[in-house]
Enzyme design. Structure first.
Site, mmCIF file in Angstrom:
data_model
loop_
_atom_site.group_PDB
_atom_site.id
_atom_site.type_symbol
_atom_site.label_atom_id
_atom_site.label_comp_id
_atom_site.label_asym_id
_atom_site.label_seq_id
_atom_site.Cartn_x
_atom_site.Cartn_y
_atom_site.Cartn_z
ATOM 1 N N HIS A 18 0.849 -1.203 0.000
ATOM 2 C CA HIS A 18 0.000 0.000 0.000
ATOM 3 C C HIS A 18 0.885 1.255 0.000
ATOM 4 C CE1 HIS A 18 -3.072 -2.603 2.365
ATOM 5 N NE2 HIS A 18 -3.537 -2.460 1.135
ATOM 6 N N LYS A 42 -17.572 -6.282 7.283
ATOM 7 C CA LYS A 42 -16.394 -7.143 7.128
ATOM 8 C C LYS A 42 -15.704 -7.509 8.439
ATOM 9 C CE LYS A 42 -14.157 -6.798 2.614
ATOM 10 N NZ LYS A 42 -12.953 -6.231 1.978
HETATM 11 O O1 PNS Z 1 -8.387 -2.859 0.055
HETATM 12 P P1 PNS Z 1 -9.578 -3.436 -0.631
HETATM 13 O O2 PNS Z 1 -10.379 -4.272 0.334
HETATM 14 O O3 PNS Z 1 -9.240 -4.154 -1.902
HETATM 15 O O4 PNS Z 1 -10.499 -2.184 -1.050
HETATM 16 C C1 PNS Z 1 -11.735 -2.389 -1.681
HETATM 17 C C2 PNS Z 1 -12.530 -1.070 -1.717
HETATM 18 C C3 PNS Z 1 -12.635 -0.460 -0.327
HETATM 19 C C4 PNS Z 1 -11.841 -0.092 -2.631
HETATM 20 C C5 PNS Z 1 -13.928 -1.449 -2.269
HETATM 21 O O5 PNS Z 1 -14.433 -2.538 -1.550
HETATM 22 C C6 PNS Z 1 -14.919 -0.305 -2.189
HETATM 23 O O6 PNS Z 1 -14.797 0.666 -2.885
HETATM 24 N N1 PNS Z 1 -15.910 -0.446 -1.297
HETATM 25 C C7 PNS Z 1 -16.928 0.556 -1.079
HETATM 26 C C8 PNS Z 1 -18.305 0.074 -1.511
HETATM 27 C C9 PNS Z 1 -18.481 0.224 -2.998
HETATM 28 O O7 PNS Z 1 -18.365 1.279 -3.548
HETATM 29 N N2 PNS Z 1 -18.733 -0.921 -3.639
HETATM 30 C C10 PNS Z 1 -18.924 -0.972 -5.047
HETATM 31 C C11 PNS Z 1 -17.605 -1.081 -5.780
HETATM 32 S S1 PNS Z 1 -17.935 -1.802 -7.276
#
Ligand code: PNS
Length: 161
Positions: A18, A42
């Protein structure tokens, strides 16, 4: 480039992978907003505040990086923050399908949004927060996986699990 971008994620906890993406984005763009997902569903190991604090410490040397959190849809959060660019890291082909799907869904939800992918550093391609949690909670050495300034705090928390 004088542009503000968002690096979203769970960051449970922040890894060197990251930090590599955030650092490189901070050199490419005027401002980087690191947005921690408040993922109540989660059940994260580190609380939102802990994840943000670790990120703040890990990025302390990067003046144009801001740490924040968001709830709900990323596309909505970007719209309300006035940001139209998401930066994410791609570790391997296995990441691609999921990330591609998210990028397209986000663009449908908010057509102004662009997603830019940075290729992960070769040393970070295998690295993930879940791997850090597993190794750390079993007493393994995670010093090559997490930023040095936050290593001890992450170890302490994981050993309590
Ligand atoms: O570090 P990660 O878990 O890969 O991050 C994933 C993240 C937080 C970027 C993704 O899960 C997200 O944007 N979640 C918010 C909910 C949302 O917008 N979902 C639709 C995305 S298609």
């Amino acid at each position: 480039m004088n542009k503000t971008v968002i690096c979203p994620g769970s960051f449970d906890p922040v890894t060197l992978g990251h930090l590599d993406i955030i650092t490189r984005a901070s050199k490419m763009f005027g401002k980087v907003i690191v947005a921690v997902l408040v993922n109540s569903g989660k059940n994260p190991t580190f609380s939102t505040e802990e994840r943000m604090e670790l990120l703040r410490e890990a990025t302390a040397g990067l003046d144009n990086v801001e740490i924040t959190s968001f709830k709900g849809l990323l596309a909505e959060y970007c719209k309300s923050s006035g940001v139209d660019t998401i930066v994410k890291g791609l570790r391997a082909v296995s990441d691609f399908e999921y990330e591609f799907q998210m990028a397209l869904a986000n663009k449908k939800l908010n057509p102004q949004l662009e997603t830019i992918f940075l290729t992960a550093d070769a040393d970070s391609t295998f690295l993930s927060s879940s791997m850090v949690r597993e190794i750390g909670s079993m007493g393994g050495d995670i010093s090559n996986f997490v930023p040095a300034p936050v290593h001890d705090r992450i170890v302490k928390k994981l050993r309590k699990q």
